[in-house]
Design a protein around this motif. Structure first.
Motif, mmCIF file in Angstrom:
data_model
loop_
_atom_site.group_PDB
_atom_site.id
_atom_site.type_symbol
_atom_site.label_atom_id
_atom_site.label_comp_id
_atom_site.label_asym_id
_atom_site.label_seq_id
_atom_site.Cartn_x
_atom_site.Cartn_y
_atom_site.Cartn_z
ATOM 1 N N THR A 18 6.327 -9.358 6.945
ATOM 2 C CA THR A 18 5.770 -8.075 6.850
ATOM 3 C C THR A 18 5.281 -7.551 7.994
ATOM 4 O O THR A 18 5.616 -6.243 8.490
ATOM 5 N N VAL A 19 4.311 -8.376 8.635
ATOM 6 C CA VAL A 19 3.606 -7.830 9.811
ATOM 7 C C VAL A 19 4.571 -7.875 11.160
ATOM 8 O O VAL A 19 4.671 -6.589 11.896
ATOM 9 N N LEU A 20 5.450 -8.529 10.946
ATOM 10 C CA LEU A 20 6.568 -8.611 12.205
ATOM 11 C C LEU A 20 7.468 -7.450 11.928
ATOM 12 O O LEU A 20 7.648 -6.687 12.705
ATOM 13 N N ARG A 21 7.980 -7.081 10.781
ATOM 14 C CA ARG A 21 8.858 -5.989 10.603
ATOM 15 C C ARG A 21 7.923 -4.780 10.938
ATOM 16 O O ARG A 21 8.794 -3.825 11.434
ATOM 17 N N THR A 22 6.693 -4.568 10.355
ATOM 18 C CA THR A 22 5.811 -3.294 10.699
ATOM 19 C C THR A 22 5.968 -3.060 12.225
ATOM 20 O O THR A 22 5.959 -1.980 12.684
ATOM 21 N N CYS A 23 5.670 -4.220 13.074
ATOM 22 C CA CYS A 23 5.328 -4.070 14.601
ATOM 23 C C CYS A 23 6.483 -3.632 15.022
ATOM 24 O O CYS A 23 6.613 -2.682 16.004
ATOM 25 N N LEU A 24 7.844 -4.115 14.626
ATOM 26 C CA LEU A 24 9.117 -3.881 15.344
ATOM 27 C C LEU A 24 9.550 -2.426 14.857
ATOM 28 O O LEU A 24 9.977 -1.630 15.781
ATOM 29 N N ALA A 25 9.081 -2.026 13.727
ATOM 30 C CA ALA A 25 9.239 -0.563 13.436
ATOM 31 C C ALA A 25 8.525 0.360 14.235
ATOM 32 O O ALA A 25 8.921 1.355 14.694
ATOM 33 N N ALA A 26 7.150 0.079 14.291
ATOM 34 C CA ALA A 26 6.500 0.690 15.145
ATOM 35 C C ALA A 26 6.622 0.799 16.591
ATOM 36 O O ALA A 26 6.593 1.972 17.404
ATOM 37 N N ASP B 69 6.612 3.167 5.723
ATOM 38 C CA ASP B 69 6.790 2.406 4.279
ATOM 39 C C ASP B 69 6.517 0.908 4.605
ATOM 40 O O ASP B 69 5.753 0.280 3.542
ATOM 41 N N LEU B 70 6.754 0.376 5.602
ATOM 42 C CA LEU B 70 6.503 -1.025 5.858
ATOM 43 C C LEU B 70 4.779 -1.315 5.845
ATOM 44 O O LEU B 70 4.251 -2.236 5.277
ATOM 45 N N SER B 71 4.139 -0.320 6.561
ATOM 46 C CA SER B 71 2.647 -0.514 6.908
ATOM 47 C C SER B 71 1.895 -0.385 5.836
ATOM 48 O O SER B 71 0.976 -1.169 5.281
ATOM 49 N N HIS B 72 2.380 0.695 4.924
ATOM 50 C CA HIS B 72 1.582 0.787 3.607
ATOM 51 C C HIS B 72 1.927 -0.233 2.573
ATOM 52 O O HIS B 72 0.987 -0.709 2.011
ATOM 53 N N ASP B 73 3.156 -0.717 2.689
ATOM 54 C CA ASP B 73 3.284 -1.988 1.880
ATOM 55 C C ASP B 73 2.655 -3.186 2.046
ATOM 56 O O ASP B 73 1.999 -3.898 1.063
ATOM 57 N N LEU B 74 2.274 -3.295 3.467
ATOM 58 C CA LEU B 74 1.717 -4.225 3.818
ATOM 59 C C LEU B 74 0.188 -4.183 3.623
ATOM 60 O O LEU B 74 -0.689 -4.935 3.096
#
Length: 246
Positions: free
Chosen positions: A58-66, A118-123
């Motif tokens: 989830t951290v990786l996906r959040t960083c890629l989206a950012a 979405d990903l950052s708040h889920d994390l």
């Protein structure tokens, strides 16, 4: 010599003499010692990172989206500035391809912004749920030996409030700061290749942005501590009033 005429004056002088002693003692009394406010501990931020180990994907996906979000913003601003400059200076209207790319970048950034939020708040809320469990487990193991004299509402508000305050760090800081650093490094490298003198307009501003959080850090920490203490008292009063434990 004391005579009947000066007896009242002598008595008044004797009565006034002891009264001056406390004044002198108060004048020479040592000033109360004030404890300086603690300096913010930068190592505390590093201690918040190990909990992310269980959420690597989830951290990786959040960083890629950012990263996509901020890269799209930089590309959009750059292309828009180039288009406006060409229209004003060169008197040339943008081509259909340029307009299409601009629209695509706008849509890409909108989608990337939504996905990153979405990903950052889920994390963040997954991590906060784990931290809440750890905090309450610690309270359960230590009670009642280590909570003597503490208000039950104060303990509950502290356990919830301190964990809840970390939401901003996990949802709005980690991925965003990492993406900003990568985008800035790539942009600075590109500017250095195109024209090293362009870095003179970018690097000082970047250094100022890095230094600004450290400006008056002690004063902001003191004000933040007072605000947190006031909020904790208010939350304790509210919790105990609802629970009927006062």
């Amino acid at each position: 010599m004391t005579t009947p005429e000066n007896a009242p004056a002598v008595a008044a002088g004797k009565a006034a003499a002891p009264a001056s002693a406390p004044v002198a003692a108060a004048t020479h009394a040592p000033a109360p010692q004030t404890t300086p406010a603690p300096t913010p501990d930068t190592g505390a931020l590093r201690s918040l990172l190990p909990v992310l180990g269980a959420h690597r994907l989830t951290v990786l996906r959040t960083c890629l989206a950012a990263l996509v979000d901020q890269a799209a913003l930089v590309a959009l601003v750059t292309l828009a500035a180039h288009t406006v400059g060409t229209a004003v200076i060169g008197h040339r209207a943008p081509s259909a391809a340029t307009v299409g790319v601009l629209i695509g970048l706008v849509l890409l950034r909108a989608l990337a912004t939504w996905r990153e939020m979405d990903l950052s708040h889920d994390l963040a809320y997954r991590v906060l749920a784990e931290l809440r469990v750890r905090v309450f487990d610690g309270l359960a193991r230590s009670a009642p030996a280590r909570i003597a004299g503490r208000r039950s509402g104060d303990l509950a508000s502290t356990a919830l409030g301190d964990v809840e305050a970390l939401e901003f760090f996990y949802a709005h800081a980690i991925a965003q700061l990492l993406a900003s650093g990568l985008v800035f490094a790539a942009a600075a490298t590109l500017l250095g290749i195109l024209g090293p003198w362009l870095l003179l307009a970018v690097v000082p501003v970047a250094l100022l942005l890095l230094w600004s959080p450290l400006l008056e850090a002690r004063g902001r920490a003191e004000r933040g501590a007072r605000t947190r203490a006031a909020l904790a008292d208010l939350s304790a009063e509210s919790t105990e009033a609802v629970d009927g434990l006062r």
